[in-house]
Scaffold this motif. Structure first.
Motif, mmCIF file in Angstrom:
data_model
loop_
_atom_site.group_PDB
_atom_site.id
_atom_site.type_symbol
_atom_site.label_atom_id
_atom_site.label_comp_id
_atom_site.label_asym_id
_atom_site.label_seq_id
_atom_site.Cartn_x
_atom_site.Cartn_y
_atom_site.Cartn_z
ATOM 1 N N ILE A 141 0.855 -1.181 0.000
ATOM 2 C CA ILE A 141 0.000 0.000 0.000
ATOM 3 C C ILE A 141 0.895 1.235 0.000
ATOM 4 O O ILE A 141 2.111 1.129 0.255
ATOM 5 C CB ILE A 141 -0.942 0.003 1.224
ATOM 6 N N PRO A 142 0.356 2.412 -0.271
ATOM 7 C CA PRO A 142 1.222 3.600 -0.313
ATOM 8 C C PRO A 142 2.048 3.794 0.959
ATOM 9 O O PRO A 142 3.215 4.212 0.885
ATOM 10 C CB PRO A 142 0.230 4.738 -0.522
ATOM 11 N N GLY A 143 1.490 3.444 2.127
ATOM 12 C CA GLY A 143 2.173 3.731 3.378
ATOM 13 C C GLY A 143 3.305 2.799 3.749
ATOM 14 O O GLY A 143 4.056 3.106 4.683
ATOM 15 N N LYS A 160 0.222 -8.264 -2.233
ATOM 16 C CA LYS A 160 -0.971 -7.906 -2.991
ATOM 17 C C LYS A 160 -1.106 -6.396 -3.076
ATOM 18 O O LYS A 160 -0.928 -5.685 -2.084
ATOM 19 C CB LYS A 160 -2.221 -8.485 -2.338
ATOM 20 N N ALA A 161 -1.467 -5.934 -4.273
ATOM 21 C CA ALA A 161 -1.725 -4.514 -4.495
ATOM 22 C C ALA A 161 -3.027 -4.357 -5.263
ATOM 23 O O ALA A 161 -3.362 -5.180 -6.120
ATOM 24 C CB ALA A 161 -0.584 -3.876 -5.274
ATOM 25 N N PHE A 162 -3.746 -3.310 -4.961
ATOM 26 C CA PHE A 162 -4.928 -2.893 -5.730
ATOM 27 C C PHE A 162 -4.535 -1.720 -6.611
ATOM 28 O O PHE A 162 -3.785 -0.836 -6.186
ATOM 29 C CB PHE A 162 -6.047 -2.451 -4.789
ATOM 30 N N LEU A 163 -5.081 -1.693 -7.815
ATOM 31 C CA LEU A 163 -4.893 -0.537 -8.695
ATOM 32 C C LEU A 163 -6.100 0.388 -8.661
ATOM 33 O O LEU A 163 -6.053 1.481 -9.233
ATOM 34 C CB LEU A 163 -4.628 -0.997 -10.129
ATOM 35 N N PRO A 176 -0.262 4.757 -10.418
ATOM 36 C CA PRO A 176 0.701 4.207 -11.382
ATOM 37 C C PRO A 176 2.150 4.378 -10.950
ATOM 38 O O PRO A 176 2.959 3.443 -11.103
ATOM 39 C CB PRO A 176 0.383 4.994 -12.658
ATOM 40 N N ALA A 177 2.503 5.530 -10.403
ATOM 41 C CA ALA A 177 3.887 5.736 -9.957
ATOM 42 C C ALA A 177 4.218 4.827 -8.778
ATOM 43 O O ALA A 177 5.338 4.284 -8.687
ATOM 44 C CB ALA A 177 4.101 7.203 -9.587
ATOM 45 N N GLU A 178 3.256 4.631 -7.883
ATOM 46 C CA GLU A 178 3.490 3.759 -6.723
ATOM 47 C C GLU A 178 3.586 2.298 -7.141
ATOM 48 O O GLU A 178 4.373 1.524 -6.564
ATOM 49 C CB GLU A 178 2.379 3.961 -5.692
ATOM 50 N N LEU A 179 2.803 1.898 -8.146
ATOM 51 C CA LEU A 179 2.911 0.533 -8.648
ATOM 52 C C LEU A 179 4.305 0.288 -9.220
ATOM 53 O O LEU A 179 4.911 -0.761 -8.975
ATOM 54 C CB LEU A 179 1.852 0.276 -9.713
ATOM 55 N N GLY A 183 6.939 -2.420 -7.820
ATOM 56 C CA GLY A 183 7.536 -3.427 -8.686
ATOM 57 C C GLY A 183 9.047 -3.426 -8.608
ATOM 58 O O GLY A 183 9.679 -4.483 -8.529
ATOM 59 N N SER A 184 9.631 -2.242 -8.607
ATOM 60 C CA SER A 184 11.086 -2.141 -8.520
ATOM 61 C C SER A 184 11.595 -2.668 -7.180
ATOM 62 O O SER A 184 12.593 -3.403 -7.110
ATOM 63 C CB SER A 184 11.502 -0.688 -8.722
#
Length: 460
Positions: A141-143, A160-163, A176-179, A183-184
């Motif tokens: 998650i972002p946090g 797990k991530a939600f878009l 999108p930037a956080e995804l 990923g990186s």
């Protein structure tokens, strides 16, 4: 002297029968006696072999011996929303459905599994209550971006991530930037990213007034939402090298895109779910919010293409996405799909539901079991999902030709709501063994759950 020998005229084994047998190229059903000591399969012998054993069980005609199902997508919701589900009830339902291992999603528990401390809370809750083996996904998650590796080191199977919005405030979605950042980061320590792939911009542009119309609900979450989100995931995989997995694929429109990504050599996999393979939008009544899930159940033609995707190998396996809630949340809004909780309760019924739909298409039980045992176990890297010497004796006696009508009041999950209520299904689980011990037995008087005996499992 073995602890237990189980004999059947049909054993789905990955090995030949007898001393010195070698692995088969394709698992198949053969007459065999499976000998077990210390919870581990020690030998696979001819069905009539003379073997010294404490217990000798011969399955009745019509029952096959198969590996336990490995379900990699289950929402247990404990702690925090244990009125929705819990480890005791979820794992009893699993055992009754021939499932011997579940991997719990990081939401909808409170707190979600986004820190090591939250993971330990889940383990403490699960350990004394679980009838089957239980592992855990972490959440991205972002946090918590930038601090995922400790969860990986603590043994979660991936992140797990939600878009798009998840439906619960404590598990926000990634931009999108956080995804890309996730990923990186996950690629850096060799982890796995699993994604609920619906695009929020497409969903925002497709909103409607809600109401009781099922097709209106489907229109609010169109194929384009999955297509755009999966295109974004593929781009992140290409740019970072992260291993990624698409959860609960409902739209067959995306299959060519996924096939092309795989042909390119990108490390991306995909699952679908029993409800997408069993139901069709055209037959779901208005107001029938037990069928609400996100992404939605689409049309019959789409369903047929999902089956083709499994046969072609574009879709890797099947997982339940068991996502229960209280009756009030599912059914208490007058049939309004915009207000009802989205999730299907199907853990106990996933094997017979998929088998029923598969046999209508002329597919064999061995194909179904591959998609629900060996393939799911391989995906998470667990030595499960096979009957072979050295494997854990996580086994199921399954009668593929038995029929029954689903009665939601007899199901073992906590809240008696399921889209499968009233369905006529083939295949009944008669006995489930975990490490050679009976954890579930069925007779004409109903289900007989046994003492919880599950173990907590970690990613290797």
């Amino acid at each position: 002297m073995y602890d237990l020998v189980i004999r059947s005229d049909r054993v789905l084994t990955a090995q030949g029968v007898g001393a010195g047998s070698v692995p088969r190229s394709v698992p198949g059903f053969v007459p065999a006696a499976v000998a077990i000591t210390g919870g581990v399969i020690r030998a696979i012998e001819p069905v009539d072999a003379t073997l010294e054993t404490v217990r000798d069980v011969t399955l009745p005609a019509g029952q096959v011996l198969q590996p336990g199902v490995v379900d990699t997508h289950v929402h247990v919701n404990e702690p925090g929303r244990t009125d929705w589900e819990g480890f005791a009830s979820a794992t009893l339902a699993a055992a009754a459905g021939g499932v011997t291992t579940i991997i719990d999603m990081p939401l909808n528990s409170i707190p979600p599994t986004t820190t090591v401390a939250a993971l330990e809370l889940k383990r403490q809750a699960a350990a004394p209550q679980s009838s089957v083996n239980v592992g855990f996904w972490g959440g991205a998650i972002p946090g918590n971006l930038g601090s995922l590796e400790p969860l990986h080191d603590a043994g979660v199977f991936g992140f797990k991530a939600f878009l798009s919005p998840s439906g619960v405030d404590e598990f926000p979605h990634l931009s999108p930037a956080e995804l890309l950042a996730a990923g990186s980061e996950i690629a850096g320590f060799g982890g796995l990213l699993v994604v609920h792939a619906e695009d929020p911009a497409v969903l925002d542009g497709s909103q409607n007034a809600g109401g009781t119309g099922y097709l209106d609900f489907v229109a609010s979450r169109p194929d384009a939402a999955e297509d755009a989100a999966i295109a974004r995931v593929i781009d992140v995989v290409r740019r970072t090298g992260v291993r990624a997995h698409i959860l609960h694929l409902s739209s067959a429109l995306v299959l060519p895109r996924l096939a092309a990504a795989r042909a390119e050599g990108l490390p991306i996999s995909v699952e679908t779910c029993p409800h997408y393979l069993s139901f069709a939008a055209e037959t779901i009544a208005d107001g029938a919010t037990a069928f609400k899930c996100c992404p939605p159940i689409r049309g019959a033609g789409n369903r047929d293409l999902l089956w083709q995707g499994l046969e072609d190998g574009v879709i890797d396996f099947i997982a339940s996405d068991h996502s229960p809630a209280t009756r009030e949340l599912k059914l208490g809004h007058g049939g309004d799909f915009g207000l009802a909780w989205g999730g299907i309760s199907g853990l106990q019924l996933s094997l017979p539901a998929v088998w029923t739909a598969a046999r209508e298409r002329g597919l064999g039980l061995d194909r179904v079991l591959h998609w629900m045992t060996a393939a799911t176990a391989r995906f998470i890297g667990l030595p499960a999902g096979a009957i072979e010497v050295g494997a854990a004796a996580d086994l199921v006696a399954f009668a593929p030709d038995d029929t029954f009508t689903v009665n939601v009041d007899t199901l073992r999950h906590k809240n008696r709501v399921s889209a499968f209520d009233g369905a006529s299904l083939f295949g009944r689980v008669h006995t489930t063994w975990l490490a050679g011990d009976v954890i579930y037995a069925f007779d004409d008087s109903g289900a007989s759950p046994q003492t919880p005996a599950g173990a907590l499992v970690r990613a290797r």
